[in-house]
Design an enzyme around this catalytic site. Structure first.
Site, PDB file in Angstrom:
ATOM      1  N   LYS A   1       0.945   4.231  -2.978  1.00 26.17           N
ATOM      2  CA  LYS A   1       0.357   5.525  -2.705  1.00 26.17           C
ATOM      3  C   LYS A   1       1.890   6.585  -2.768  1.00 26.17           C
ATOM      4  O   LYS A   1       1.524   7.656  -3.120  1.00 26.17           O
ATOM      5  CB  LYS A   1       0.172   5.828  -1.313  1.00 26.17           C
ATOM      6  CG  LYS A   1      -1.303   5.177  -1.145  1.00 26.17           C
ATOM      7  CD  LYS A   1      -2.651   5.649  -2.065  1.00 26.17           C
ATOM      8  CE  LYS A   1      -3.779   5.256  -1.949  1.00 26.17           C
ATOM      9  NZ  LYS A   1      -4.955   5.703  -2.894  1.00 26.17           N
TER      10      LYS A   1
ATOM     11  N   TYR B   1       0.819  -1.114   0.145  1.00 21.87           N
ATOM     12  CA  TYR B   1      -0.089  -0.267   0.056  1.00 21.87           C
ATOM     13  C   TYR B   1       0.892   1.347  -0.044  1.00 21.87           C
ATOM     14  O   TYR B   1       0.600   2.230  -0.770  1.00 21.87           O
ATOM     15  CB  TYR B   1      -0.878  -0.123   1.131  1.00 21.87           C
ATOM     16  CG  TYR B   1      -1.911   1.268   0.991  1.00 21.87           C
ATOM     17  CD1 TYR B   1      -3.017   1.060   0.568  1.00 21.87           C
ATOM     18  CD2 TYR B   1      -1.710   2.368   2.027  1.00 21.87           C
ATOM     19  CE1 TYR B   1      -3.990   2.315   0.766  1.00 21.87           C
ATOM     20  CE2 TYR B   1      -2.576   3.323   2.095  1.00 21.87           C
ATOM     21  CZ  TYR B   1      -3.504   3.270   1.529  1.00 21.87           C
ATOM     22  OH  TYR B   1      -4.385   4.452   1.399  1.00 21.87           O
TER      23      TYR B   1
END
Length: 284
Positions: free
Chosen positions: A167, A163
């Site tokens: 991002k 993740y």
């Protein structure tokens, strides 16, 4: 005041991940402003429910609302969406690349899990931008491309590396996109990086049914986003109810300082640097 592009004078807003959470809250705001709205997501029932809500909010009713089942990790599906929106609404003035997943990840976890997270969170943004931005630029109208990032893409805390990587990639991509747009002759499109804080949505609920006191609602996040878009911000850094902006800024500065000061990576969580970080955060 909302940004001037968020008005009935502009054609359409396209929001990926638009059937719930921040995406749906943004879609409702855009619909209420009189814009034609397309939401793209997965799950027929979710899309149907969201479409009903949007139709009730839009002055033009269902005629101004479009829903589409799209896997944003697939470039062909996103390109098809762009073509369909252009034919139905005449073009796009706001693109919000918002679709995201966070199933959890481990450094040496299954490759399929990593690929799915990067496919949706990062490639979804790339695919959306590459499919929609050229047409938005060509039309010569003011417009917005809003990409949803995360504080975890800046401070990269341990525990969910896929993740964080996705991002962090969204941040780097959006910065490069804005540089490209501002150096393109005649371009009236601007890019913006939305950096939510702790927002209570289906992605973050994790079994909870009531919003924690420290979390914002999706609606609060979108209201703040619109306020900062009007102010011209590129980095839309959202605070939390229990985390003041000053603390977020210190965390970000410390993360950058790891490179400048040649500290161990993620030194904030290193046992030798806990006291130094605490002192840095309290410094005025």
């Amino acid at each position: 005041m909302p940004h001037p592009v968020i008005s009935a004078n502009h054609v359409a807003s396209v929001i990926t991940g638009g059937a719930s959470g921040i995406g749906l809250a943004a879609a409702l705001r855009f619909a209420q402003a009189g814009m034609k709205v397309c939401i793209a997501d997965l799950g027929d029932d979710r899309l149907k429910d969201a479409g009903t809500k949007l139709s009730s909010a839009a002055p033009g009713g269902a005629a101004d609302i479009m829903t589409s089942a799209v896997d944003v990790s697939r470039a062909d599906e996103v390109a098809s969406l762009e073509d369909t929106v252009a034919k139905k609404f005449g073009g796009t003035d706001i693109l919000m690349n918002n679709a995201g997943i966070q199933p959890g990840s481990a450094m040496f976890g299954p490759a399929d899990n990593w690929q799915r997270i990067l496919g949706v969170n990062l490639w979804g943004v790339i695919n959306g931008t590459q499919a929609f931005a050229p047409g938005m630029i060509k039309r010569g109208r003011p417009g917005l491309i809003i990409n949803t990032g995360s504080k975890q893409g800046i401070t990269t805390p341990p525990g969910d590396p896929a993740y964080n990587v996705s991002k962090a990639g969204v941040k780097a991509f959006t910065e490069a996109l804005q540089h490209e747009l501002r150096n393109t002759d005649g371009c009236k499109i601007t890019a913006h990086l939305l950096i939510p804080g702790f927002v209570f949505t289906g992605l973050t609920a994790r079994g909870r049914t009531e919003k924690p006191a420290g979390a914002w609602t999706a609606e609060q996040t979108v209201d703040f986003m619109i306020e900062r878009l009007d102010a011209g911000d590129f980095y839309i850094l959202c605070p939390d109810n229990d985390v003041p902006r000053a603390l977020d800024e210190r965390r970000i500065l410390w993360a950058a300082g790891d490179i400048v000061e040649n500290r161990p990576p993620l030194s904030r969580w290193h046992p030798d640097y806990g006291d130094a970080f605490a002192a840095f955060v309290k410094r005025k």
